[in-house]
Every structure is written in C-alpha cells, then in structure tokens.
Design an enzyme around this catalytic site. Sequence first.
Site, PDB file in Angstrom:
ATOM      1  N   GLU A 116     -23.100 129.046  43.973  1.00 37.00           N
ATOM      2  CA  GLU A 116     -23.192 130.419  43.442  1.00 37.00           C
ATOM      3  C   GLU A 116     -24.240 131.244  44.193  1.00 37.00           C
ATOM      4  O   GLU A 116     -24.764 132.219  43.656  1.00 37.00           O
ATOM      5  CB  GLU A 116     -23.512 130.391  41.934  1.00 37.00           C
ATOM      6  CG  GLU A 116     -22.523 129.631  41.073  1.00 37.00           C
ATOM      7  CD  GLU A 116     -21.132 130.275  40.977  1.00 37.00           C
ATOM      8  OE1 GLU A 116     -20.910 131.342  41.587  1.00 37.00           O
ATOM      9  OE2 GLU A 116     -20.265 129.683  40.308  1.00 37.00           O
ATOM     10  N   HIS A 140     -28.512 130.322  36.110  1.00 37.12           N
ATOM     11  CA  HIS A 140     -27.134 130.178  35.614  1.00 37.12           C
ATOM     12  C   HIS A 140     -27.013 128.858  34.862  1.00 37.12           C
ATOM     13  O   HIS A 140     -27.369 127.806  35.408  1.00 37.12           O
ATOM     14  CB  HIS A 140     -26.155 130.209  36.789  1.00 37.12           C
ATOM     15  CG  HIS A 140     -24.756 129.813  36.428  1.00 37.12           C
ATOM     16  ND1 HIS A 140     -24.029 130.440  35.438  1.00 37.12           N
ATOM     17  CD2 HIS A 140     -23.942 128.849  36.928  1.00 37.12           C
ATOM     18  CE1 HIS A 140     -22.833 129.877  35.352  1.00 37.12           C
ATOM     19  NE2 HIS A 140     -22.746 128.907  36.238  1.00 37.12           N
ATOM     20  N   HIS A 142     -24.611 126.525  31.716  1.00 37.72           N
ATOM     21  CA  HIS A 142     -23.367 126.367  30.948  1.00 37.72           C
ATOM     22  C   HIS A 142     -23.727 126.191  29.473  1.00 37.72           C
ATOM     23  O   HIS A 142     -23.675 125.085  28.934  1.00 37.72           O
ATOM     24  CB  HIS A 142     -22.568 125.176  31.491  1.00 37.72           C
ATOM     25  CG  HIS A 142     -22.060 125.384  32.891  1.00 37.72           C
ATOM     26  ND1 HIS A 142     -21.383 124.419  33.591  1.00 37.72           N
ATOM     27  CD2 HIS A 142     -22.122 126.461  33.713  1.00 37.72           C
ATOM     28  CE1 HIS A 142     -21.053 124.892  34.793  1.00 37.72           C
ATOM     29  NE2 HIS A 142     -21.501 126.128  34.884  1.00 37.72           N
ATOM     30  N   GLU A 170     -35.615 138.409  16.191  1.00 37.96           N
ATOM     31  CA  GLU A 170     -36.312 138.537  17.477  1.00 37.96           C
ATOM     32  C   GLU A 170     -35.386 139.016  18.599  1.00 37.96           C
ATOM     33  O   GLU A 170     -35.864 139.515  19.628  1.00 37.96           O
ATOM     34  CB  GLU A 170     -36.948 137.205  17.884  1.00 37.96           C
ATOM     35  CG  GLU A 170     -35.939 136.127  18.213  1.00 37.96           C
ATOM     36  CD  GLU A 170     -36.542 134.906  18.919  1.00 37.96           C
ATOM     37  OE1 GLU A 170     -35.924 133.847  18.858  1.00 37.96           O
ATOM     38  OE2 GLU A 170     -37.619 135.017  19.516  1.00 37.96           O
ATOM     39  N   HIS A 211     -17.238 130.098  30.788  1.00 43.92           N
ATOM     40  CA  HIS A 211     -17.999 129.436  31.861  1.00 43.92           C
ATOM     41  C   HIS A 211     -19.489 129.303  31.534  1.00 43.92           C
ATOM     42  O   HIS A 211     -20.019 128.189  31.553  1.00 43.92           O
ATOM     43  CB  HIS A 211     -17.790 130.217  33.173  1.00 43.92           C
ATOM     44  CG  HIS A 211     -18.415 129.570  34.365  1.00 43.92           C
ATOM     45  ND1 HIS A 211     -17.849 129.594  35.612  1.00 43.92           N
ATOM     46  CD2 HIS A 211     -19.582 128.887  34.516  1.00 43.92           C
ATOM     47  CE1 HIS A 211     -18.625 128.939  36.470  1.00 43.92           C
ATOM     48  NE2 HIS A 211     -19.682 128.504  35.821  1.00 43.92           N
TER      49      HIS A 211
HETATM   50  O1  2HA Z   1     -21.421 123.656  39.442  1.00 44.75           O
HETATM   51  O2  2HA Z   1     -22.231 125.976  37.684  1.00 44.75           O
HETATM   52  O3  2HA Z   1     -20.652 127.872  38.575  1.00 44.75           O
HETATM   53  C1  2HA Z   1     -22.242 124.727  39.639  1.00 44.75           C
HETATM   54  C2  2HA Z   1     -21.781 125.827  38.784  1.00 44.75           C
HETATM   55  C3  2HA Z   1     -20.761 126.723  39.331  1.00 44.75           C
HETATM   56 ZN    ZN Z   2     -21.271 127.425  36.487  1.00 47.01          ZN
END
Ligand code: 2HA
Ligand code: ZN
Length: 276
Positions: A116, A140, A142, A170, A211
């Site tokens: 990414e 980032h 998940h 909050e 995602h």
């Molecule tokens: O595997 O999270 O979006 C890496 C990620 C791709």
């Molecule tokens: Zn991801």
Amino acid sequence: MSIMDVKFVNGFVRMCNDGWLQGWHERNGGNLSYRIKPEEVEEVRQYFHEPSEWKEIGTSVPDLANEYFMVTGSGKYFRNVILDPEDTSAIIELDDKGENYRVLWGLCNGGRPTSELPSHLMNHEVKKKASNGAHRVIYHAHTTNVIALTFVLPLDDAVFTRELWEMATECPVVFPDGVGVVGWMVPGGRDIAVATSELMKKYDVAIWAHHGMFASGPDFDLTFGLMHTVEKSAEILVKTLSMSPTKLQTITPQNFRDLARDFKVTLPEEFLYEKK
Ligand code: 2HA
Ligand code: ZN
C-alpha cells in the site's frame, strides 16, 4: 547502541506490536509508515547500508521529494516486527521528483515496502500540507468491527460519522472532523490511493469498505489512539445493533452542540442532521 535505541524506531516497532495485540493484523494484514524528521535521519544514518536501486513508487508525490520514511514490508507479519525489525520493515528515501524510492536500511532478507505504498505516500502528501507539516504517521489496519459495519450501514461519510460519534462521548472530541468512507476497491494500486487521499483532505480517518481503515496523525500515540477510538466505537455499535435494531436513547444533536461548546471543538452541522 542499536537502531532500536532510536526513539522513532522504537515507537514504530511498539505500534506494530500494539496493533497485532489488538487483533487487527491477521497474517500480513495492515501496514504502517512514518515520515522521518531531518534530525532523526541523522540519528539512524550510521545504520544505513549501500542504497538499493531506485524503484518506481507507482504514483507521484512531488511534495514529498527527498523525504525519508520508515515503512513495514510487503508480505511481512506485524506479529514478527518486534522480533526482527530489520527483516520486516525498512527505511526508504524518495528521489527529487517524488516518483522513485530506494531502501537504505531493513528488509535484510529481501522484499519490498508495503503493497500500500502508493496510498501511504499520497496520504502523507495530503496530510503534510493540510497539517502544515505536523502529521507524520499513516496507519492501515484490518479493524474487525469497522469492517463489519461496512456490510450493514450505508457507505456514507455522514452516516458513519454520526453513528460512531453517538457510541462514545469522547468520539466527537477525538475525531471532530468525522470519518470518510471509500466503497469497495482493489487494494494496492493508485486508484484506491487517489480516492483515499481525496478523503484525507477533509478527514484524519478513511474507512475502506469490507477491508479496514486508514488513520493519520502527528505521532504514534495520537494515530494509534485514533484508530483504537474509532474501532472501539464501532465495537459498541456492533454490540448495540446485535441487541436491538433501534436505540432507546442516544446522544442527541443538541448534546453534541453542548459538548462542542464546552470542549472547544468545531463539529460540522452536516453531521448533526435530524434523523428520520
Ligand atoms: O496485506 O493490508 O491492504 C497488507 C494489506 C493490504
Ligand atoms: Zn489491508
């Protein structure tokens, strides 16, 4: 003395492990990047190896030309970062056009920066400008409950912002600008990077439907804390919706206005709409 004694390197590794412990990084899921300060580059320069070949970023970030970043590696597992930072992460440098990068440290067993990288760098470029240089971390993850919500709530910035704000007092103080939402897109490329960085002009949080989430902030504590707060709010919403499709009581638009006044935050009226 080792590179792990350098404060930002230690903070980066600790944040990866904190995310792993939260359960947000199954397998090789998620990625982290940090825009290194010039004086911090000097603290780590002694650990650099011969630079790798220049490679294409896959997009163009001219406002980040010649900057240095610490990033997680593509295909690397967050749970392993604390055990072997030099295998699982890298310090990279961008060229004078912001179109290519080269590796100066890390990925000692081969590999590439996060898949990414285009999204990370385009977000950095937008947030550097929007925050007058203050923002340095793009994360980032998940996040389970936010992902679950993208199956049952409309993929609309105002709906996600308002529902998440209502779940914990909050929240509007922690993310007063709200959250943006991107519909499902193929990850890893320039298109999703453009869509995400467009939202980052307005928000510090962007949700990727089905995602995960991107968060931006000035340092590791604030950025991890932001991700954590949004995801915890999503968890409360998932629990609430699981118990009942309707709420018996909640935080009202007037409650939010009162909170904004006392906590000295600006809450955009677009999120304080009357519900039908
Ligand atoms: O595997 O999270 O979006 C890496 C990620 C791709
Ligand atoms: Zn991801």
